[in-house]
Scaffold this motif. Structure first.
Motif, PDB file in Angstrom:
ATOM      1  N   THR A  36       0.780  -1.190  -0.025  1.00 33.91           N
ATOM      2  CA  THR A  36      -0.088   0.091  -0.238  1.00 33.91           C
ATOM      3  C   THR A  36       0.630   1.315   0.001  1.00 33.91           C
ATOM      4  O   THR A  36       0.616   2.569  -0.831  1.00 33.91           O
ATOM      5  N   ALA A  37       1.974   1.481   0.780  1.00 36.69           N
ATOM      6  CA  ALA A  37       3.016   2.397   0.725  1.00 36.69           C
ATOM      7  C   ALA A  37       3.378   2.514  -0.744  1.00 36.69           C
ATOM      8  O   ALA A  37       3.632   3.616  -1.058  1.00 36.69           O
ATOM      9  N   LEU A  38       3.951   1.506  -1.450  1.00 34.76           N
ATOM     10  CA  LEU A  38       4.354   1.565  -2.733  1.00 34.76           C
ATOM     11  C   LEU A  38       3.399   2.054  -3.547  1.00 34.76           C
ATOM     12  O   LEU A  38       3.742   2.902  -4.448  1.00 34.76           O
ATOM     13  N   VAL A  39       2.142   1.677  -3.603  1.00 33.15           N
ATOM     14  CA  VAL A  39       1.230   2.202  -4.528  1.00 33.15           C
ATOM     15  C   VAL A  39       1.090   3.692  -4.292  1.00 33.15           C
ATOM     16  O   VAL A  39       1.006   4.475  -5.112  1.00 33.15           O
ATOM     17  N   GLY A  40       1.104   4.037  -2.915  1.00 34.62           N
ATOM     18  CA  GLY A  40       0.824   5.594  -2.797  1.00 34.62           C
ATOM     19  C   GLY A  40       1.850   6.435  -3.347  1.00 34.62           C
ATOM     20  O   GLY A  40       1.716   7.612  -3.814  1.00 34.62           O
ATOM     21  N   MET A  41       3.171   5.884  -3.166  1.00 36.01           N
ATOM     22  CA  MET A  41       4.222   6.492  -3.744  1.00 36.01           C
ATOM     23  C   MET A  41       4.572   6.694  -5.226  1.00 36.01           C
ATOM     24  O   MET A  41       4.609   7.637  -5.981  1.00 36.01           O
ATOM     25  N   LEU A 235     -15.638   3.998  -3.967  1.00 39.10           N
ATOM     26  CA  LEU A 235     -15.984   4.823  -5.105  1.00 39.10           C
ATOM     27  C   LEU A 235     -15.564   6.122  -5.217  1.00 39.10           C
ATOM     28  O   LEU A 235     -15.666   6.725  -6.263  1.00 39.10           O
ATOM     29  N   GLY A 236     -15.497   6.784  -4.273  1.00 41.97           N
ATOM     30  CA  GLY A 236     -15.112   8.307  -4.019  1.00 41.97           C
ATOM     31  C   GLY A 236     -13.639   8.474  -4.753  1.00 41.97           C
ATOM     32  O   GLY A 236     -13.440   9.237  -5.301  1.00 41.97           O
ATOM     33  N   ILE A 237     -12.884   7.478  -4.583  1.00 46.41           N
ATOM     34  CA  ILE A 237     -11.318   7.381  -5.008  1.00 46.41           C
ATOM     35  C   ILE A 237     -11.604   7.442  -6.578  1.00 46.41           C
ATOM     36  O   ILE A 237     -10.585   8.218  -7.128  1.00 46.41           O
ATOM     37  N   ALA A 238     -12.610   6.877  -7.261  1.00 44.25           N
ATOM     38  CA  ALA A 238     -12.702   6.980  -8.493  1.00 44.25           C
ATOM     39  C   ALA A 238     -12.620   8.438  -9.330  1.00 44.25           C
ATOM     40  O   ALA A 238     -12.414   8.530 -10.579  1.00 44.25           O
ATOM     41  N   PHE A 239     -13.168   9.184  -8.534  1.00 46.39           N
ATOM     42  CA  PHE A 239     -13.320  10.774  -8.877  1.00 46.39           C
ATOM     43  C   PHE A 239     -12.455  11.641  -8.503  1.00 46.39           C
ATOM     44  O   PHE A 239     -12.802  12.802  -8.619  1.00 46.39           O
ATOM     45  N   THR A 240     -11.353  11.086  -8.294  1.00 44.99           N
ATOM     46  CA  THR A 240     -10.053  11.922  -8.066  1.00 44.99           C
ATOM     47  C   THR A 240      -9.031  11.789  -8.945  1.00 44.99           C
ATOM     48  O   THR A 240      -9.327  11.035  -9.963  1.00 44.99           O
ATOM     49  N   SER A 241      -7.956  12.367  -8.959  1.00 46.89           N
ATOM     50  CA  SER A 241      -6.869  12.281  -9.996  1.00 46.89           C
ATOM     51  C   SER A 241      -6.382  10.836  -9.943  1.00 46.89           C
ATOM     52  O   SER A 241      -5.696  10.357 -10.737  1.00 46.89           O
ATOM     53  N   LEU A 242      -6.737   9.929  -9.022  1.00 52.48           N
ATOM     54  CA  LEU A 242      -6.191   8.608  -8.896  1.00 52.48           C
ATOM     55  C   LEU A 242      -7.193   7.555  -9.696  1.00 52.48           C
ATOM     56  O   LEU A 242      -6.845   6.428  -9.996  1.00 52.48           O
ATOM     57  N   GLY A 243      -8.247   8.067 -10.110  1.00 54.12           N
ATOM     58  CA  GLY A 243      -9.586   7.454 -10.722  1.00 54.12           C
ATOM     59  C   GLY A 243      -9.507   7.414 -12.264  1.00 54.12           C
ATOM     60  O   GLY A 243      -8.694   7.932 -12.603  1.00 54.12           O
ATOM     61  N   GLY A 244     -10.239   6.399 -12.696  1.00 48.59           N
ATOM     62  CA  GLY A 244     -10.340   6.313 -14.109  1.00 48.59           C
ATOM     63  C   GLY A 244     -11.311   5.083 -14.306  1.00 48.59           C
ATOM     64  O   GLY A 244     -11.884   4.382 -13.484  1.00 48.59           O
ATOM     65  N   TRP A 245     -11.568   4.901 -15.546  1.00 44.73           N
ATOM     66  CA  TRP A 245     -12.407   3.704 -16.156  1.00 44.73           C
ATOM     67  C   TRP A 245     -11.783   2.651 -15.665  1.00 44.73           C
ATOM     68  O   TRP A 245     -12.779   1.646 -15.055  1.00 44.73           O
ATOM     69  N   TYR A 247      -9.907   1.553 -12.900  1.00 48.91           N
ATOM     70  CA  TYR A 247     -10.153   1.596 -11.426  1.00 48.91           C
ATOM     71  C   TYR A 247     -11.767   1.447 -10.990  1.00 48.91           C
ATOM     72  O   TYR A 247     -11.856   0.593 -10.312  1.00 48.91           O
ATOM     73  N   LEU A 248     -12.334   2.217 -11.619  1.00 44.77           N
ATOM     74  CA  LEU A 248     -13.799   2.309 -11.359  1.00 44.77           C
ATOM     75  C   LEU A 248     -14.449   0.728 -11.553  1.00 44.77           C
ATOM     76  O   LEU A 248     -15.212   0.476 -10.893  1.00 44.77           O
ATOM     77  N   ALA A 249     -14.055   0.170 -12.759  1.00 43.51           N
ATOM     78  CA  ALA A 249     -14.648  -1.325 -13.022  1.00 43.51           C
ATOM     79  C   ALA A 249     -14.052  -2.390 -12.198  1.00 43.51           C
ATOM     80  O   ALA A 249     -14.852  -3.115 -11.317  1.00 43.51           O
ATOM     81  N   VAL A 250     -12.956  -2.161 -11.650  1.00 43.97           N
ATOM     82  CA  VAL A 250     -12.363  -3.022 -10.715  1.00 43.97           C
ATOM     83  C   VAL A 250     -12.918  -2.869  -9.264  1.00 43.97           C
ATOM     84  O   VAL A 250     -13.337  -3.757  -8.491  1.00 43.97           O
ATOM     85  N   ALA A 251     -13.309  -1.402  -8.875  1.00 42.39           N
ATOM     86  CA  ALA A 251     -13.600  -1.097  -7.343  1.00 42.39           C
ATOM     87  C   ALA A 251     -15.232  -1.672  -7.469  1.00 42.39           C
ATOM     88  O   ALA A 251     -15.524  -2.071  -6.461  1.00 42.39           O
ATOM     89  N   LEU A 252     -15.799  -1.423  -8.649  1.00 40.92           N
ATOM     90  CA  LEU A 252     -17.398  -1.828  -8.409  1.00 40.92           C
ATOM     91  C   LEU A 252     -17.448  -3.426  -8.275  1.00 40.92           C
ATOM     92  O   LEU A 252     -18.389  -3.863  -7.684  1.00 40.92           O
ATOM     93  N   ALA A 253     -16.693  -4.198  -9.115  1.00 38.17           N
ATOM     94  CA  ALA A 253     -16.846  -5.443  -8.830  1.00 38.17           C
ATOM     95  C   ALA A 253     -16.201  -6.054  -7.469  1.00 38.17           C
ATOM     96  O   ALA A 253     -17.000  -6.846  -6.992  1.00 38.17           O
ATOM     97  N   HIS A 295      -8.079  -3.272  -4.863  1.00 34.65           N
ATOM     98  CA  HIS A 295      -8.031  -1.897  -5.017  1.00 34.65           C
ATOM     99  C   HIS A 295      -6.719  -1.237  -5.216  1.00 34.65           C
ATOM    100  O   HIS A 295      -6.412  -0.355  -6.030  1.00 34.65           O
ATOM    101  N   PHE A 296      -5.651  -1.402  -4.384  1.00 36.45           N
ATOM    102  CA  PHE A 296      -4.528  -0.857  -4.548  1.00 36.45           C
ATOM    103  C   PHE A 296      -3.619  -1.332  -5.889  1.00 36.45           C
ATOM    104  O   PHE A 296      -3.126  -0.479  -6.443  1.00 36.45           O
ATOM    105  N   GLY A 297      -4.207  -2.429  -6.386  1.00 39.33           N
ATOM    106  CA  GLY A 297      -3.450  -3.036  -7.508  1.00 39.33           C
ATOM    107  C   GLY A 297      -4.135  -2.151  -8.646  1.00 39.33           C
ATOM    108  O   GLY A 297      -3.297  -1.647  -9.640  1.00 39.33           O
ATOM    109  N   ALA A 298      -5.556  -1.988  -8.507  1.00 43.07           N
ATOM    110  CA  ALA A 298      -6.123  -1.194  -9.615  1.00 43.07           C
ATOM    111  C   ALA A 298      -5.783   0.240  -9.680  1.00 43.07           C
ATOM    112  O   ALA A 298      -5.592   0.819 -10.752  1.00 43.07           O
ATOM    113  N   ILE A 299      -5.379   0.740  -8.322  1.00 39.16           N
ATOM    114  CA  ILE A 299      -4.836   2.169  -8.368  1.00 39.16           C
ATOM    115  C   ILE A 299      -3.521   2.391  -9.177  1.00 39.16           C
ATOM    116  O   ILE A 299      -3.325   3.279  -9.717  1.00 39.16           O
TER     117      ILE A 299
END
Length: 316
Positions: A36-41, A235-245, A247-253, A295-299
């Motif tokens: 999770t730290a590496l993904v944040g970085m 779902l909120g993360i999907a609508f920030t600079s981290l989000g996109g199609w 991430y949203l598809a994976v997050a929903l599933a 989630h973090f893999g999708a991000i």
């Protein structure tokens, strides 16, 4: 003569191996922290030099391990009473508690100072606070006093992606706060699903887990209740600079998968759970692990695609 020799051999202390000291660092927990730290970085908008990223990741991993060692030192008395922890190095007599304390303190100092020198003061301060929060606030204060131990204590595991973001940017943003919130809201249903099928472990050790203080039906309600805001954060993360199609598809599933499991736990009675040896609770616990890693893999994947101009809002 044979009995005497057996008694003498039993009196010889077991010598600790390298693996025992490594086990003090809670490597399974460390792997989640590092990821999770590496993904944040890497998902941060500021690129990090590969060498700096390696050193920072190492420091965060060592800091997480230090927290684990300090936790095992403090909890050595109750670890002997719980089936899932009694095989740890201290309860088994392979490592002395004071050795775990010394290791934890030494690694804490090393990790924080090196992270400060390699990156910036904020990331080092966040790492120091994370170690303090897990070792003192959670382990020493909350864990044995309140059923909110996991709720509040979950913050310790939620800081690493924020630390990774701070390594890259030197600051805190909405995105890093949401990464924190994702792990923070995930922690209670994840651990309460575990508490439901480890049965009397926490009660035997005198730990006021929600299953012991409020009962198992109430815990089932809380697993589902905490999953709802978790989905909202996801779902909120999907609508920030981290989000996109992507991430949203994976997050929903993943949200549907975990929410269905939480609902199944909510609807089950203890008689039903006993009948199938808590099969649903064990399955949902495993789903929760895939949920967070997914989630973090999708991000991370979304970040790569965004850098290539693909799978963004407004893109394809």
């Amino acid at each position: 003569m044979q009995e005497a020799s057996l008694d003498e051999s039993a009196a010889v202390p077991v010598e600790a191996g390298l693996g025992d000291y490594f086990a003090l660092l809670k490597p399974r927990v460390m792997s989640l922290v590092v990821f999770t730290a590496l993904v944040g970085m890497l998902a941060a908008p500021v690129p990090v030099h590969p060498y700096i990223a390696f050193v920072a990741t190492l420091c965060i991993a060592v800091g997480a391990g230090a927290s684990g060692a300090l936790n095992m030192w403090w909890d050595s008395d109750i670890d002997t009473k719980m089936r899932r922890t009694r095989s740890r190095p201290i309860p088994q007599g392979r490592v002395r508690p004071e050795e775990a304390l010394g290791l934890g303190l030494a690694l804490s100092g090393f990790a924080v100072v090196l992270l400060w020198l390699a990156t910036n003061l904020l990331s080092a301060a966040l790492l120091a606070f994370t170690i303090f929060f897990y070792s003192v606030i959670y382990s020493m204060i909350l864990k044995r006093r309140t059923p909110q131990n996991i709720v509040i204590g979950g913050a310790a595991g939620a800081f690493p992606p924020m630390i990774g973001w701070a390594v890259a940017t030197g600051g805190v943003s909405l995105e890093s706060v949401l990464l924190f919130a994702l792990v923070f809201m995930w922690t209670p249903p994840h651990f309460w699903a575990l508490a439901l099928f480890v049965k009397t472990d926490y009660g035997d050790a005198g730990v006021p887990m929600l299953t012991e203080t409020h009962g198992r039906p109430a815990t089932r309600v809380q697993v589902f209740a905490y999953t709802l805001p978790l989905v909202a954060v996801s779902l909120g993360i999907a609508f920030t600079s981290l989000g996109g199609w992507l991430y949203l598809a994976v997050a929903l599933a993943l949200d549907v998968w975990f929410l269905a499991g939480a609902w199944a736990i909510f609807r089950r009675s203890e008689a039903q759970a006993e009948a199938d040896s808590y099969a649903t609770e064990k399955r949902v616990f495993m789903v929760s692990l895939w949920y967070l890693f997914g989630h973090f893999g999708a991000i991370l994947a979304q970040s790569v695609l965004t850098q290539w101009g693909l799978a963004q809002w407004g893109g394809f």
